[in-house]
Structure formats: C-alpha cells, structure tokens
Design a protein around this motif. Sequence first.
Motif, PDB file in Angstrom:
ATOM      1  N   TRP A 116       0.981  -1.114  -0.041  1.00  0.00           N
ATOM      2  CA  TRP A 116       0.047   0.051  -0.028  1.00  0.00           C
ATOM      3  C   TRP A 116       0.997   1.152   0.079  1.00  0.00           C
ATOM      4  O   TRP A 116       2.057   1.124   0.546  1.00  0.00           O
ATOM      5  CB  TRP A 116      -0.690   0.021   1.411  1.00  0.00           C
ATOM      6  N   TRP A 131       4.003   0.718   2.263  1.00  0.00           N
ATOM      7  CA  TRP A 131       3.984  -0.080   3.494  1.00  0.00           C
ATOM      8  C   TRP A 131       3.495  -1.499   3.149  1.00  0.00           C
ATOM      9  O   TRP A 131       2.668  -1.591   2.013  1.00  0.00           O
ATOM     10  CB  TRP A 131       2.902   0.453   4.515  1.00  0.00           C
ATOM     11  N   CYS A 166       1.821  -5.554   3.449  1.00  0.00           N
ATOM     12  CA  CYS A 166       1.073  -6.291   4.294  1.00  0.00           C
ATOM     13  C   CYS A 166       1.756  -7.599   4.496  1.00  0.00           C
ATOM     14  O   CYS A 166       2.568  -8.149   3.468  1.00  0.00           O
ATOM     15  CB  CYS A 166      -0.254  -6.276   3.661  1.00  0.00           C
ATOM     16  N   ASP A 185      -3.286  -5.578   6.956  1.00  0.00           N
ATOM     17  CA  ASP A 185      -2.588  -4.287   7.313  1.00  0.00           C
ATOM     18  C   ASP A 185      -2.899  -3.116   6.254  1.00  0.00           C
ATOM     19  O   ASP A 185      -3.040  -2.078   6.779  1.00  0.00           O
ATOM     20  CB  ASP A 185      -1.077  -4.300   7.318  1.00  0.00           C
ATOM     21  N   TYR A 243      -3.723   0.475   7.248  1.00  0.00           N
ATOM     22  CA  TYR A 243      -3.109   1.702   6.710  1.00  0.00           C
ATOM     23  C   TYR A 243      -4.156   2.631   6.104  1.00  0.00           C
ATOM     24  O   TYR A 243      -4.139   3.959   6.428  1.00  0.00           O
ATOM     25  CB  TYR A 243      -2.288   1.391   5.689  1.00  0.00           C
ATOM     26  N   THR A 244      -5.097   2.098   5.494  1.00  0.00           N
ATOM     27  CA  THR A 244      -6.277   3.015   4.722  1.00  0.00           C
ATOM     28  C   THR A 244      -7.017   3.842   5.724  1.00  0.00           C
ATOM     29  O   THR A 244      -7.220   5.072   5.675  1.00  0.00           O
ATOM     30  CB  THR A 244      -7.250   2.104   3.830  1.00  0.00           C
ATOM     31  N   LYS A 303      -4.785   6.795   7.532  1.00  0.00           N
ATOM     32  CA  LYS A 303      -4.593   7.838   6.507  1.00  0.00           C
ATOM     33  C   LYS A 303      -5.818   8.760   6.754  1.00  0.00           C
ATOM     34  O   LYS A 303      -5.836   9.840   7.080  1.00  0.00           O
ATOM     35  CB  LYS A 303      -4.445   7.492   5.079  1.00  0.00           C
ATOM     36  N   GLY A 305       2.317   9.518   8.634  1.00  0.00           N
ATOM     37  CA  GLY A 305       3.048   8.009   8.847  1.00  0.00           C
ATOM     38  C   GLY A 305       2.626   7.718  10.460  1.00  0.00           C
ATOM     39  O   GLY A 305       2.675   6.236  10.736  1.00  0.00           O
ATOM     40  N   ILE A 341      -0.561   6.470  10.643  1.00  0.00           N
ATOM     41  CA  ILE A 341      -0.501   4.974   9.830  1.00  0.00           C
ATOM     42  C   ILE A 341       0.248   3.842  10.645  1.00  0.00           C
ATOM     43  O   ILE A 341      -0.510   2.774  10.746  1.00  0.00           O
ATOM     44  CB  ILE A 341      -0.007   5.265   8.478  1.00  0.00           C
ATOM     45  N   ASN A 342       1.196   4.239  11.374  1.00  0.00           N
ATOM     46  CA  ASN A 342       2.013   3.188  12.190  1.00  0.00           C
ATOM     47  C   ASN A 342       0.952   2.841  13.472  1.00  0.00           C
ATOM     48  O   ASN A 342       0.873   1.797  13.860  1.00  0.00           O
ATOM     49  CB  ASN A 342       3.156   3.718  12.761  1.00  0.00           C
TER      50      ASN A 342
END
Length: 642
Positions: free
Chosen positions: A398, A405, A407, A425, A429-430, A433, A485, A488-489
Amino acid sequence: WSQARYADMYRLLLPDDQAAYAEDAFTSAYRDFASAAKLTAVTPQVISLLVDKDQARARFRVAYSSQTVGDFERENVLTLALAANEWRVRWSPAAILPEMQPGDTVHVLYQASVRGNIYDRAGHALAAQDTYVTVGVVPALIQDERTLLATLSKVLGQPPSAIQEKYKNAARADWFMPVGDISSEQARAFYDELRVVPGVELRETLRRAYPDGALFAHVVGYLGRISEDELRTLHAKGYQSDDFIGKSGLEAWAESYLAGQRGAQLVILTKDGQVRTIAAQRPALHSRNVIVTLNTALQQAAAEALGDRQGAIVALDPRDGSVLAMVSYPAFDPNDFAAGVSATVWSALASDARKPLLNRATQAVYPAGSIFKVVTMAAALENAGFTPASTFTCTGAWSAYNRTWKCYGVHGTLDLVRGLTQSCDVVFYTLGKALYEADPNALSRMARAFGLGAPTGIDLIGEATGLVPDDAWKQRARGEPWYPGDSINLAIGQGDLLVTPLQIAALYAAIANGGTLYRPHVVAEIPAWTEGEPDIRIQPEVIGRLPVSAEHLAAIRRGLEGVTQPPYGTSWRVFQGMPVSVAGKSGTAENIYELPHSWWVGYAPADNPEIVVAAVVENVGEGSRYAAPVVRQVLEAWLRLR
C-alpha cells in the motif's frame, strides 16, 4: 511548656530544685516524654490558684495530643514559693505526669496484631502466618563446638564458618543468638539430634508463609524489613525498626488492613526498669484477612501455559472486572523474603536481566501490534465515515505520501469486518490515513477512551501508565510534529504506542460486555474481625463507556469472532474443536529485538462472554503461533473449572 521553652521553665525553679536537677536533666525529662509519646501539642490550663503568704498551689489541667496513644489529659498540682520576692516553682518529675517519681522514665510498649491472611476466592491461603522454629546458639553453654557446628551445618544447610560467624561476636555469652530457621516439620525430624547438643536452643516464632511459592508472587507480593524512609512515616502508627511490612503486591496495597493497628502503652518505668503504671494507652485493632478474586486452579493452569517463557497472562471476568488469574514470568519465591532476604538472593534477583521482580502483567509496557486494530476500527467507524461494509483491496502493499507499506499477505477485496478478521494491514493503513486527514488526534483520543495511556486503577501498587502518542506528546518528547506516517503506524498498533497486558485485557473486556469499562480488581472482600464492624465488599466500578455505537461494536465483535473460524480467521486452526465459541485477536508486535512479541487476547463464550484472557510472550514470533495456544490452554482449564 506548650512552646517547649524548657530553658525559660528551668529559670522558674526554686534554687534548691535547680541544685537537685541539672538543667540538662530537667530538659531531657520533658524532651524524652515528648519524644516517647510523640506529642504534637501540650495545652495546660490553670483551674485554680490558692495563695497562702509565701506559698501557693496552682491546680491545672493538661491536654496531651499524642501520635502514639491518642489524646489524653491529666489534672495536676504545682507548688510555688517566694524566693527573693519572686514566685518560683517547687519542681519534681510529677509536674510532667502526676504518677512520676524521681528517677522514673517514660517509655512506650507496643502491641502488634498478628498479620492477616490472604485467601483466594475458594478460601485457599495464598499468604498466612505459619510457625517456624528459630535455631540459636548460647555461646556460654557450648561444650563441644566442633560437634555443634557439624550438627547445625547438617540441619541448616549452611557451612560451619557461616554459622560460627553469627554467634561469635555476641555481646554477652549467655545471650540466645539466632543462626537459622527451620520449619516445624524439620524441627520434629531433627529434634532428637539437636536437643543433646549443649549450646543449641530452639524457639518457635511466627513468620509469613506463601504455600504456593512463586505462583502468586507478583500479585500477592512479599514482605521486607521497614526502610528508614518508611519508618519516618509509619513510626507514629507503632512500627519499629525491625518490623516487616508489605513491599509489593497485595501485601503492600493492603498493609493497613493486614497489619491492623498496633496498640501502644505509655508506661512509667522505675529506675530499676519495673512498670510503675500505665499513663495512657491505645488499644490494638485486629488485623483483617483479605479475600481475593483469584482462582488458584486457573492461576496454576495459566502458569503452566506460559511455562518458562518471558511474558504475562491476565484473565478477567468481563461482567465485573474481577481478576481471575494473573501470571508473570520469570517470578520469584516470596518465602525467600519472609525472614529477611539474604544478600545472595537479593543480588541474584536485582542483577537478573530478565527482571523477575517485575509484574509484567501490570508494570511492563509493550507495543501492541494488531490487537490494537479494534481501536482503529472503532475510530474509523465513528469519526472517519467508514461502515462495516466499506471495501478495500489488498495487493500485499500500500502506498501513500511517497512511501510504501507492506502487508503480510495478499487479501484481495474485503470489507472492514473481514479486514479485522484477517488482520489485513492494508485495510488499517487506509483507516490510519483517513483518520489523520479527518483529525490527526482522533485515533489517539479513541485509544484513551478505550482505557489506554492511563493506569486502570487496579488494587495493586506500581501500575504502569503506558503511552498513547499524539501531536502534543511528540512535540514535547522529540520536538517534531505528528506526521501522517505516525497515524498509519499507530493504526496497526506500532510506532510509540505502549500498553500493559492488564490494559489490553480490560479493553477487550469492554468490547465483550457491550461497551462498559470496569476497573479491574483483585480484592473481593475484607471481612470484619469482630461483630459490629462492617465487612468491606468490593463492588464493580464502572470507569467509562466505549464511545462506540451498538451497531459498530457489534461489527467489531463479528470481526473478532471470525478470527477463530475458518476460512479467514488467522487463528482458526488453534481454536478448532473448542467446545465453546471464542472471539479474539492476535498481535505480532515489532520491538527493538530481532523477534516480535507474540500477543493473543480473546473472550469466551463469544455470544455471552464470561472470561477474557490476554497473553503476551516476549520475543518469540507471531501471535497466532505462540500466544494463541497459551490462551487456548487457559480457556480449556477455565471450562474444566466452570
């Protein structure tokens, strides 16, 4: 007197009395009395004054405020006489307390209560007073030291030189010098050998005993000799420099209940050490026992499931927050502390890099990994416009913000509920964001609403807070802003997020019970010792509600139920064949070491939860591979005990 102006008081004495009592002795009499009674105030009040030519009698009342024995009063009489046209006091120690005579001193005798016991929910003793036998040597009675040392070395398991060192410097040869302790059973076994050795004596004594050894070490805690700092605080309550007090766990948290209140007698001693009278006293209050919510059989099963791997397990009842089991490894044996821990044992514990004294369930913090995804899903549903049916496409990678990043798999097209089940993941992540773009602090706020980043308030001391990072924290800690980021993490439970196993267990308990955050508690009841005193029964305490709608919470629960079911669940093989349905989540949390921490947390039965189990195994690998079987083993034990 009320201002402790003893020098001014002394100047008011008649010359004959000043000749009889040096100023130092006069001052010491008042100071020693004030010190023994721990006086906080002295309030004299004149009742009457009779004057007859050059003599006078003053009747007065004194109110003494004492930390040692409480408040008490005395009525007294002071005789005065004219000397060089000035009224002076005819003084004796009776002016301090009317019962005192010349040569008397004031002392305090303390009466300690027998320490209360700690029991599990079924009445099994976890900590109790037990009879031990102290083996001692009276040097003056020794006839054959070689035989004495050989016999004691065999009984105590100590080298002869170490035993000799304990009595050779006795201040008096006729004193009993303790050299070691043995159990009552050992004393009976060795009695015939010991009784024929001149110089050896045995004395029974009460000592704290922990029948299960290390099994409950971190929850129950241990005793230790009172420190100087602790004594300064507790001396007024009757504690002495050789006392043992709770240092950790329930022994520390419940110290005031387990120790009771020590009684104290303010006594007047004659110059030959006999008690003339008791001037004032405070009765001792019985200690109380403490009954806890723990289940010994489940605790044993949890310890066996974790084995000799570093980590922790917490089992809660999601209906009220009661702790059913709490295991941390490595552990220690609190019996080693009962009579004062040896320098060798303490050095070994303190220098052990694995930190066996640390309760990993409440005091260790870990990155959460994917077990945090329930929080991300809740935040996205409530704050970022997603629905349970929102769809995503996972190709194994992604990209956003000029970064890619990965998955752990390729999941194709899936909805949000299955995204949780498969722990994709890319889905999260989406969400991270989208949450950042909606509000950079939205995810952190939701994490705190789920109880993270703050102590749960459990009835154990030293609980860790953990960390929920956000923009303000990052600016303070690193002087940097919160970047996309970071969100997202955080969405996959990585970055700077830190949690305790107890926090995670409480969080999933709230999901299991429909959204109520209970304060976890270990103590169930503190019964009264005597009739007329109230029992203390711990009631469930609600500390919050998850800010998640019933519809969204149901979607999260469906995702967790799918984790243990084929074909998509990441842990279905581990839980296949379970006689009840289980819902939960695995986590594989990256950290500074090569291998990740393995997490699994879940509840059962999934449709009517009665137990939540959270397990973390340090630095071993994937959550489903290592921590999930641990949780299954605990749940199977719970089913047998149910």
